[in-house]
Design a protein around this motif. Structure first.
Motif, PDB file in Angstrom:
ATOM      1  N   PRO A   1       0.824  -1.210   0.000  1.00 51.37           N
ATOM      2  CA  PRO A   1       0.000   0.000   0.000  1.00 51.37           C
ATOM      3  C   PRO A   1       0.850   1.247   0.000  1.00 51.37           C
ATOM      4  CG  PRO A   1       0.054  -0.992   2.176  1.00 51.37           C
ATOM      5  CD  PRO A   1       0.725  -1.951   1.255  1.00 51.37           C
ATOM      6  N   ALA A   2       0.255   2.311  -0.500  1.00 52.66           N
ATOM      7  CA  ALA A   2       0.960   3.589  -0.495  1.00 52.66           C
ATOM      8  C   ALA A   2       1.230   3.992   0.947  1.00 52.66           C
ATOM      9  CB  ALA A   2       0.110   4.652  -1.191  1.00 52.66           C
ATOM     10  N   ASP A   3       2.451   4.298   1.270  1.00 58.67           N
ATOM     11  CA  ASP A   3       2.829   4.690   2.629  1.00 58.67           C
ATOM     12  C   ASP A   3       2.388   6.114   2.868  1.00 58.67           C
ATOM     13  OD1 ASP A   3       3.973   5.227   5.023  1.00 58.67           O
ATOM     14  OD2 ASP A   3       6.010   4.624   4.454  1.00 58.67           O
ATOM     15  N   LYS A   4       1.604   6.310   3.902  1.00 57.50           N
ATOM     16  CA  LYS A   4       1.101   7.652   4.156  1.00 57.50           C
ATOM     17  C   LYS A   4       2.198   8.615   4.568  1.00 57.50           C
ATOM     18  CE  LYS A   4      -2.642   8.702   5.974  1.00 57.50           C
ATOM     19  NZ  LYS A   4      -3.752   8.931   6.887  1.00 57.50           N
TER      20      LYS A   4
ATOM     21  N   GLU B   1       4.824  11.788   0.949  1.00 54.67           N
ATOM     22  CA  GLU B   1       4.049  13.020   0.857  1.00 54.67           C
ATOM     23  C   GLU B   1       2.994  12.934  -0.239  1.00 54.67           C
ATOM     24  OE1 GLU B   1       6.258  16.780   1.352  1.00 54.67           O
ATOM     25  OE2 GLU B   1       8.000  15.480   1.445  1.00 54.67           O
ATOM     26  N   GLN B   2       1.769  13.205   0.121  1.00 57.67           N
ATOM     27  CA  GLN B   2       0.663  13.267  -0.820  1.00 57.67           C
ATOM     28  C   GLN B   2       0.122  14.685  -0.765  1.00 57.67           C
ATOM     29  OE1 GLN B   2      -2.151  10.173   0.047  1.00 57.67           O
ATOM     30  NE2 GLN B   2      -0.573   8.625   0.247  1.00 57.67           N
ATOM     31  N   HIS B   3       0.454  15.461  -1.775  1.00 62.54           N
ATOM     32  CA  HIS B   3       0.159  16.885  -1.715  1.00 62.54           C
ATOM     33  C   HIS B   3      -1.214  17.212  -2.277  1.00 62.54           C
ATOM     34  CE1 HIS B   3       4.232  17.486  -0.421  1.00 62.54           C
ATOM     35  NE2 HIS B   3       4.702  16.946  -1.515  1.00 62.54           N
TER      36      HIS B   3
ATOM     37  N   GLY C   1      -1.039  20.768   3.486  1.00 58.02           N
ATOM     38  CA  GLY C   1      -1.363  19.931   2.338  1.00 58.02           C
ATOM     39  C   GLY C   1      -0.637  20.305   1.058  1.00 58.02           C
ATOM     40  N   LEU C   2      -0.071  21.499   0.995  1.00 60.31           N
ATOM     41  CA  LEU C   2       0.587  21.968  -0.234  1.00 60.31           C
ATOM     42  C   LEU C   2       2.018  21.464  -0.340  1.00 60.31           C
ATOM     43  CD1 LEU C   2      -0.702  25.657  -0.153  1.00 60.31           C
ATOM     44  CD2 LEU C   2      -1.370  23.903  -1.814  1.00 60.31           C
ATOM     45  N   ASN C   3       2.494  21.332  -1.568  1.00 60.52           N
ATOM     46  CA  ASN C   3       3.874  20.925  -1.822  1.00 60.52           C
ATOM     47  C   ASN C   3       4.808  22.081  -1.456  1.00 60.52           C
ATOM     48  OD1 ASN C   3       6.355  20.186  -2.853  1.00 60.52           O
ATOM     49  ND2 ASN C   3       5.510  19.282  -4.713  1.00 60.52           N
ATOM     50  N   PRO C   4       5.678  21.910  -0.450  1.00 60.48           N
ATOM     51  CA  PRO C   4       6.543  23.017  -0.021  1.00 60.48           C
ATOM     52  C   PRO C   4       7.581  23.426  -1.056  1.00 60.48           C
ATOM     53  CG  PRO C   4       7.176  20.985   1.089  1.00 60.48           C
ATOM     54  CD  PRO C   4       5.900  20.690   0.357  1.00 60.48           C
TER      55      PRO C   4
END
Length: 262
Positions: free
Chosen positions: A148-151, A154-156, A207-210
């Motif tokens: 599974p996708a590892d939380k 980063e999921q932006h 939530g935004l991509n830094p």
């Protein structure tokens, strides 16, 4: 009897958007309560006894599956409908299908949610909650060839919903040049105009991509690729000029390091 729903997800942006969708698509709900982790969810379930529970599979503390198991052990699952929220890949989703459990893939699709809510309404009317063998489900998920996708990966945030009168729009975050805090709201500044949303700047930043969006002031986030130039004001303070926006945005001393040459 009041109809109460619990929504548990440790990602504030996703939690916020799912709550708004539930308010729009299921107006019969009397209350939607939220939890930011598994431990908080379990505490609220014992206190409130919701009829519907949305559980993120992977959360800090207790996982969604562990919370569901506790519900079974405490016999709190008899009058409760359960939906899992997951970022798992298709191989793992097959396990949910085999166990006949409701799930929603993140980010949540409105049409898919609508179908899930139809089933929930029917099951509530028939008083037939579905709780499968959760231990078997855990084994199925653990044994997937494709993990599974590892939380922690980063999921932006990709999009935001904004309301303009009676019209609901979905904005790609890359359309937004500037996020600016306004008391309890945040203004989204785009080339086509401004939008006001109730999400705080702090929540949005999480939530935004830094790498794409930089904070330049406690009240301001900007899209880096849309910076036209950085200048100094008469008082010596740095100011950012964005493409297509006349007004400059002040850079506070705390964030001025971002613009210093090496």
């Amino acid at each position: 009897m009041p109809l109460t729903c619990l929504l548990a997800d440790d990602e504030p942006i996703l939690r916020f958007h799912l709550q708004r969708l539930l308010e729009e698509l299921w107006p019969e709900l009397d209350a939607i309560i939220t939890a930011a982790n598994g431990d908080e969810a379990w505490t609220l379930i014992q206190e409130v006894r919701p009829q519907v529970v949305f559980l993120d599979i992977k959360m800090p503390g207790l996982s969604g599956l562990e919370v569901a198991q506790k519900m079974q052990e405490a016999e709190l699952s008899r009058n409760c409908q359960l939906v899992f929220l997951t970022a798992y890949d298709q191989h793992a989703l097959d396990a949910f299908e085999r166990e006949a459990l409701d799930y929603l893939l993140k980010p949540v699709d409105e049409k898919r949610l609508g179908k899930t809510l139809e089933r929930l309404r029917q099951q509530l009317q028939q008083q037939q909650p579905r709780f499968a063998d959760l231990e078997q489900l855990q084994q199925l998920l653990a044994g997937q060839e494709s993990p599974p996708a590892d939380k922690k990966t980063e999921q932006h945030l990709k999009w935001l919903k904004v309301q303009k009168g009676e019209v609901l729009q979905v904005l790609d975050v890359e359309q937004i040049l500037v996020f600016q805090a306004e008391d309890k709201y945040t203004t989204l500044i785009t080339p086509e105009g401004d939008h006001l949303i109730r999400t705080s700047l702090k929540q949005l930043e999480q939530g935004l991509n830094p790498e794409l969006f930089w904070r330049i002031h406690r009240r301001t986030l900007v899209q880096v690729s849309q910076i036209d130039r950085v200048t100094r004001s008469f008082t010596g303070q740095l100011e950012v000029k964005m493409h297509g926006i006349k007004q400059p945005f002040t850079v506070s001393r705390r964030f001025a390091e971002r613009f210093k040459q090496n």
